[in-house]
Each structure stands twice: as structure tokens, then as C-alpha cells.
Design a protein around this motif. Structure first.
Motif, PDB file in Angstrom:
ATOM      1  N   ILE A   1      -9.325 -24.832   8.943  1.00 64.67           N
ATOM      2  CA  ILE A   1      -7.944 -25.027   9.404  1.00 64.67           C
ATOM      3  C   ILE A   1      -7.269 -23.727   9.852  1.00 64.67           C
ATOM      4  O   ILE A   1      -6.361 -23.735  10.663  1.00 64.67           O
ATOM      5  CB  ILE A   1      -7.109 -25.765   8.329  1.00 64.67           C
ATOM      6  CG1 ILE A   1      -5.729 -26.151   8.859  1.00 64.67           C
ATOM      7  CG2 ILE A   1      -6.915 -24.939   7.088  1.00 64.67           C
ATOM      8  CD1 ILE A   1      -5.451 -27.594   8.845  1.00 64.67           C
ATOM      9  N   TYR A   2      -7.746 -22.576   9.322  1.00 61.49           N
ATOM     10  CA  TYR A   2      -7.167 -21.288   9.740  1.00 61.49           C
ATOM     11  C   TYR A   2      -7.964 -20.639  10.874  1.00 61.49           C
ATOM     12  O   TYR A   2      -7.832 -19.436  11.106  1.00 61.49           O
ATOM     13  CB  TYR A   2      -7.098 -20.329   8.542  1.00 61.49           C
ATOM     14  CG  TYR A   2      -6.019 -20.694   7.548  1.00 61.49           C
ATOM     15  CD1 TYR A   2      -4.702 -20.280   7.734  1.00 61.49           C
ATOM     16  CD2 TYR A   2      -6.300 -21.471   6.426  1.00 61.49           C
ATOM     17  CE1 TYR A   2      -3.707 -20.621   6.832  1.00 61.49           C
ATOM     18  CE2 TYR A   2      -5.308 -21.827   5.520  1.00 61.49           C
ATOM     19  CZ  TYR A   2      -4.016 -21.390   5.735  1.00 61.49           C
ATOM     20  OH  TYR A   2      -3.021 -21.727   4.849  1.00 61.49           O
TER      21      TYR A   2
ATOM     22  N   ASN B   1      -8.026 -19.594   2.470  1.00 55.35           N
ATOM     23  CA  ASN B   1      -6.779 -19.597   1.721  1.00 55.35           C
ATOM     24  C   ASN B   1      -7.192 -19.719   0.264  1.00 55.35           C
ATOM     25  O   ASN B   1      -7.829 -20.713  -0.091  1.00 55.35           O
ATOM     26  CB  ASN B   1      -5.924 -20.811   2.113  1.00 55.35           C
ATOM     27  CG  ASN B   1      -4.670 -20.963   1.264  1.00 55.35           C
ATOM     28  OD1 ASN B   1      -4.351 -20.095   0.471  1.00 55.35           O
ATOM     29  ND2 ASN B   1      -3.976 -22.080   1.439  1.00 55.35           N
TER      30      ASN B   1
ATOM     31  N   TYR C   1      -8.980 -28.840  -3.296  1.00 53.66           N
ATOM     32  CA  TYR C   1     -10.405 -29.225  -3.353  1.00 53.66           C
ATOM     33  C   TYR C   1     -10.775 -29.756  -4.733  1.00 53.66           C
ATOM     34  O   TYR C   1     -11.378 -30.819  -4.870  1.00 53.66           O
ATOM     35  CB  TYR C   1     -11.329 -28.045  -3.038  1.00 53.66           C
ATOM     36  CG  TYR C   1     -11.125 -27.339  -1.722  1.00 53.66           C
ATOM     37  CD1 TYR C   1     -10.571 -27.983  -0.627  1.00 53.66           C
ATOM     38  CD2 TYR C   1     -11.508 -26.010  -1.579  1.00 53.66           C
ATOM     39  CE1 TYR C   1     -10.395 -27.310   0.571  1.00 53.66           C
ATOM     40  CE2 TYR C   1     -11.341 -25.335  -0.377  1.00 53.66           C
ATOM     41  CZ  TYR C   1     -10.776 -25.990   0.685  1.00 53.66           C
ATOM     42  OH  TYR C   1     -10.608 -25.321   1.860  1.00 53.66           O
TER      43      TYR C   1
ATOM     44  N   SER D   1     -13.654 -22.616   2.561  1.00 55.83           N
ATOM     45  CA  SER D   1     -12.859 -22.394   3.773  1.00 55.83           C
ATOM     46  C   SER D   1     -13.101 -20.987   4.285  1.00 55.83           C
ATOM     47  O   SER D   1     -13.201 -20.040   3.515  1.00 55.83           O
ATOM     48  CB  SER D   1     -11.359 -22.606   3.498  1.00 55.83           C
ATOM     49  OG  SER D   1     -10.858 -21.678   2.561  1.00 55.83           O
TER      50      SER D   1
ATOM     51  N   ARG E   1       1.990 -33.578  10.639  1.00 54.14           N
ATOM     52  CA  ARG E   1       0.904 -34.227   9.899  1.00 54.14           C
ATOM     53  C   ARG E   1      -0.229 -34.714  10.804  1.00 54.14           C
ATOM     54  O   ARG E   1      -0.377 -35.911  11.067  1.00 54.14           O
ATOM     55  CB  ARG E   1       1.429 -35.390   9.028  1.00 54.14           C
ATOM     56  CG  ARG E   1       2.567 -35.062   8.119  1.00 54.14           C
ATOM     57  CD  ARG E   1       2.376 -33.802   7.275  1.00 54.14           C
ATOM     58  NE  ARG E   1       1.253 -33.873   6.365  1.00 54.14           N
ATOM     59  CZ  ARG E   1       0.359 -32.877   6.238  1.00 54.14           C
ATOM     60  NH1 ARG E   1       0.432 -31.770   6.954  1.00 54.14           N
ATOM     61  NH2 ARG E   1      -0.627 -33.006   5.401  1.00 54.14           N
TER      62      ARG E   1
ATOM     63  N   LYS F   1      -5.328 -32.385   4.814  1.00 51.17           N
ATOM     64  CA  LYS F   1      -5.398 -32.781   3.406  1.00 51.17           C
ATOM     65  C   LYS F   1      -5.974 -34.190   3.292  1.00 51.17           C
ATOM     66  O   LYS F   1      -6.831 -34.457   2.448  1.00 51.17           O
ATOM     67  CB  LYS F   1      -3.998 -32.723   2.802  1.00 51.17           C
ATOM     68  CG  LYS F   1      -3.964 -32.625   1.308  1.00 51.17           C
ATOM     69  CD  LYS F   1      -2.527 -32.441   0.828  1.00 51.17           C
ATOM     70  CE  LYS F   1      -2.426 -31.268  -0.116  1.00 51.17           C
ATOM     71  NZ  LYS F   1      -1.061 -31.050  -0.617  1.00 51.17           N
TER      72      LYS F   1
ATOM     73  N   LYS G   1      -1.678 -25.154  10.946  1.00 49.65           N
ATOM     74  CA  LYS G   1      -1.553 -23.689  10.876  1.00 49.65           C
ATOM     75  C   LYS G   1      -1.567 -23.061  12.269  1.00 49.65           C
ATOM     76  O   LYS G   1      -0.710 -22.262  12.603  1.00 49.65           O
ATOM     77  CB  LYS G   1      -2.678 -23.103  10.019  1.00 49.65           C
ATOM     78  CG  LYS G   1      -2.941 -23.855   8.718  1.00 49.65           C
ATOM     79  CD  LYS G   1      -1.854 -23.705   7.669  1.00 49.65           C
ATOM     80  CE  LYS G   1      -2.159 -24.602   6.469  1.00 49.65           C
ATOM     81  NZ  LYS G   1      -1.263 -24.443   5.370  1.00 49.65           N
TER      82      LYS G   1
HETATM   83  N1  PLP Z   1      -6.946 -26.563   4.007  1.00 52.27           N
HETATM   84  C1  PLP Z   1      -6.388 -25.393   3.639  1.00 52.27           C
HETATM   85  C2  PLP Z   1      -7.284 -24.251   3.310  1.00 52.27           C
HETATM   86  C3  PLP Z   1      -4.993 -25.255   3.591  1.00 52.27           C
HETATM   87  O1  PLP Z   1      -4.442 -24.097   3.231  1.00 52.27           O
HETATM   88  C4  PLP Z   1      -4.190 -26.386   3.907  1.00 52.27           C
HETATM   89  C5  PLP Z   1      -2.709 -26.307   3.818  1.00 52.27           C
HETATM   90  O2  PLP Z   1      -2.139 -25.482   3.140  1.00 52.27           O
HETATM   91  C6  PLP Z   1      -4.818 -27.576   4.281  1.00 52.27           C
HETATM   92  C7  PLP Z   1      -6.195 -27.625   4.316  1.00 52.27           C
HETATM   93  C8  PLP Z   1      -4.035 -28.832   4.604  1.00 52.27           C
HETATM   94  O3  PLP Z   1      -3.448 -28.790   5.840  1.00 52.27           O
HETATM   95  P1  PLP Z   1      -2.590 -30.018   6.410  1.00 52.27           P
HETATM   96  O4  PLP Z   1      -1.195 -29.522   6.527  1.00 52.27           O
HETATM   97  O5  PLP Z   1      -3.183 -30.280   7.764  1.00 52.27           O
HETATM   98  O6  PLP Z   1      -2.736 -31.160   5.497  1.00 52.27           O
END
Ligand code: PLP
Length: 390
Positions: free
Chosen positions: A199-200, A168, A121, A164, A238, A94, A230
Motif C-alpha cells: 500500500i505504501y 508501516n 495483520y 509490508s 475507502r 484493510k 496512501k
Molecule cells: N496496510 C498498511 C501497512 C497500512 O498502514 C494501512 C493503513 O494504515 C492499510 C493496509 C489499510 O489501508 P486502507 O485505508 O486502504 O484500508
């Protein structure tokens, strides 16, 4: 602050907690994090780091050996060559996104975001006073945009594109040929910067992960976002990171140097272990997510008025639910997905998240980051609550 509202994901978690505190048993299918514990060897690395007194400020962009480990990860998993000066480690992906968006976007810059998208975003673009231009993907195309759609959305004011894959909330995963189709369009528009949120990456049921940074022409202007939350079940630790052209990485470092400095020292040491040891625990977790996904898809078939694509990644189903708009249980009329999510919470005692939180108001996000027993119970409650709507 008036430009912001509470994210729906956090709101549902809060409302669920409030009902629970009144003694009501709520099944939580709104979760955005793995329900697994962090693998033991990563926890051991953190304990060792504490004992070895890794307790001081760290370099703003992260320890050099961590950034080297991240470069090795990119080489091994994605065949991407980066050096530590391309990498900035942050307090979660984030913050990586915030650093990148605030560094790039000036007032009035146009940012294309395909729907459905992750809540943050658009909020960050708003914060930077950019202009969000949403690009609607459809269930018919499994919630992926086409090259033709992208081509027609790009204008002379377009500064940035954010997406992404795996996505998500939709679970969509772009294949190699699909990502190549988008890359061909971007090649024709050399001024557009790309943020690719990966991230996924590891939570993928379709096969290979394809990064848009694999195209040399695009790597020069792509920011890859990733992190441990994830794939390693480490949301509370964090740690996120980005890989970017040096100029952008330097800007992100400068911004972070004023906001938070380097992220937690112990987490960084543990991250080196996470990134440089075999991924067995991750694969075990993904195996279980896949088993749950299959069960959730059986439920999607059973709930005949839910229309859903099969998620190829992440841990969410994202059905279209507009059949229920205009229906009532005799006391409450469902106008939209917000109402349906609230109805399922208050009357069905199961929490989901409205699709409007993700830019698609016809859908609901249902998470399967909960154990099989809870998933089963949650869907039984959804079925029963829906059967009362006419
Ligand atoms: N990007 C997406 C698509 C997410 O779903 C999330 C968390 O839900 C993040 C980024 C942020 O992840 P982080 O916990 O590393 O801040």
C-alpha cells in the motif's frame, strides 16, 4: 470479541481528541494518513460520477473497467500480468487483507509475520483462529528479516507469510536482492502462501519498488495488496484491492459478497481516473514527505538516546527508546514504550504510538504525516519532555 483490543493507533487518536476537547493543544505525530488533500482531477471525476448517476450496486469485485485499470497499473508499475478475474476491489486495503486472511486461514494454521508489523495483520489472524508466529527483525538489519531467519521460521504447519514493503511502521523497503533472497527460501517451500502488502508503494525514498510477485514461481501463491489510501491521499474514500490467483480471488469475492458487496460506486469511478492519469500529484506529495523525513532524521541525531534506522519508505520514524525505561520525571516512572507514549502525550502534549502496537515494545512510532511546523514543534516538545526524565 475478548480476543480483540482497541488498536493503539486509534487509541492514541482518541486520547488526543479527548485532551484537545479539554482545550489542550496537542501536536499529532501519531497520524497514519497523508495530511494532503485528494488531487483535484480525482475529486472532479467523483463529482462527474455523481452527476452521471453512478449510484447503484456495483459488481461485488468492482467494475470491470476499474479492474482493467488495476491490471494496467500492475503491468506499468510492476511488470506483472494479471487479468480482471485476478482482481478484487474492496472497501480499503484493510478489507482486502481481511478477505484474504479469512479465506485462507483455518483454525491452528501458522502465520509468520515479521516484526514490526502493521497492527491489523495479527488481529485478523486471531479472528480466523490462526496461530501468529512472530519473526523479529532488528535495527542492525534495518528492520528487515534475512533469508536464514525466514528459513528457520518456516515449519510444516506454516500456511501464510504476511509482510509490508515499504513497511508501516519501520519504513523498511526490501531491495531487489533482498526480496530475491526471501524468494529463494519460499521457492523451497511450495505450500506457503504470501501476502505482500504494497500500500505504501509510491511513498518510497530508496528508488525502485520490488514486489515479491515478480517471481513466477511465487506469483502463483502471492496475494498483492494495494489501494488508493496512501499514494493518492484518499483514506476516507475507502478503496483497496488485491491481485491473487483466481481460486483465492473467487473466495475473497464470495466472502465480500456476504459482508459488504462492492465498494462505493462513486469512489470506484474516481479510482479509474486516479489509476489511469499521470502521478504528478503523488510525486509532489512524496517530495514533501522526503523533505520532512530529512528533517526528522536530523532530530533523530539530536535526540541522542533515540536509535533509528533511516526510513526508506512510508512516513514514519521508528526509534528504539528503551534508554528511557526505568527513568522518571519525579512523579512518573517509565516502564516501557506504552508508558513513554502516554508520558509524551500527557506531559509533553505530543502524540506518538507505542511500538508494542506493532510487535516491537522497544520502539515508538513517530509519524511525519503532518506539516513541517507541527513536526518542528512536536520534536521540540519531545526533546523537552525527555530532558526531564532521569
Ligand atoms: N496496510 C498498511 C501497512 C497500512 O498502514 C494501512 C493503513 O494504515 C492499510 C493496509 C489499510 O489501508 P486502507 O485505508 O486502504 O484500508
Amino acid at each position: 470479541m475478548t480476543r480483540f483490543s482497541e488498536p493503539e493507533t486509534l487509541k492514541m487518536a482518541r486520547l488526543g481528541r479527548e485532551l484537545r476537547s479539554q482545550g489542550i493543544d496537542i501536536v499529532d505525530l501519531s497520524l497514519g494518513e497523508p495530511d494532503f488533500d485528494t488531487p483535484q482531477h480525482i475529486k472532479d471525476a467523483a463529482k462527474k460520477a455523481i452527476d452521471e448517476n453512478w449510484s447503484h450496486y456495483t459488481p461485488v469485485s468492482g467494475y470491470l473497467d476499474l479492474r482493467e485499470a488495476i491490471c494496467q497499473k500492475f503491468q506499468k508499475d510492476n511488470h506483472l500480468h494479471y487479468t480482471p478475474e485476478n482482481i478484487v476491489v474492496s472497501t480499503g486495503a484493510k478489507q482486502s487483507l481481511a478477505n484474504a486472511i479469512l479465506s485462507i486461514i483455518d483454525e491452528g494454521d501458522e502465520v509468520i509475520i515479521p516484526t514490526p508489523f502493521w497492527v491489523t495483520y495479527a488481529a485478523l489472524v486471531d479472528l480466523a483462529k490462526g496461530k501468529v508466529k512472530l519473526l523479529k527483525s532488528t535495527l542492525a538489519n534495518e528492520y528487515k528479516i534475512t533469508p536464514a531467519q525466514l528459513e528457520s521460521a518456516i515449519s510444516p504447519n506454516t500456511k501464510l507469510f504476511i509482510f509490508s514493503s515499504p513497511c508501516n511502521p519501520s519504513g523498511a523497503v526490501y531491495s531487489r536482492s533482498e526480496i530475491e533472497g526471501l524468494a529463494d527460501v519460499f521457492t523451497k517451500h511450495p505450500d506457503v502462501i504470501i501476502i505482500s502488502d504494497e500500500i505504501y508503494e509510491y511513498i518510497n525514498y530508496a528508488g525502485s519498488h520490488e514486489s515479491i510477485a515478480q517471481f513466477d514461481e511465487l506469483k502463483k501463491r502471492t496475494i498483492v495488496i494495494n489501494g488508493l489510501s496512501k499514494g493518492f491521499a484518499m483514506t476516507g474514500w475507502r478503496l483497496g484491492y488485491l491481485a491473487a490467483p483466481v481460486q483465492i480471488a473467487k473466495a475473497c469475492e464470495k466472502l465480500q459478497g456476504q459482508f459488504t458487496s462492492g465498494t462505493n460506486a462513486v469512489t470506484q469511478r474516481a479510482a479509474i481516473t486516479a489509476l489511469t492519469t499521470p502521478l504528478d500529484a503523488t510525486f509532489e506529495m512524496v517530495k514533501e514527505f522526503r523533505r520532512r523525513k530529512e528533517r526528522v532524521m536530523e532530530w533523530m541525531q539530536k535526540l541522542e538516546h533515540f536509535e533509528s534506522a533511516e526510513p526508506d519508505g512510508a512516513f514514519y520514524a521508528f526509534p528504539r527508546v528503551q534508554y528511557y525505561f526505568g527513568k522518571s520525571d519525579g512523579s512518573e516512572m517509565i516502564k516501557d514504550a506504552d508508558d513513554l507514549a502516554m508520558y509524551l502525550l500527557n506531559k509533553g502534549h505530543v502524540s506518538t504510538v507505542t511500538g508494542s502496537a506493532f510487535g516491537d515494545p522497544d520502539c515508538l512510532r513517530i509519524s511525519f504525516a503532518n506539516n513541517m511546523e507541527k513536526i518542528e514543534e512536536g520534536f521540540k516538545r519531545i526533546e523537552s519532555a525527555l530532558s526531564k526524565l532521569r
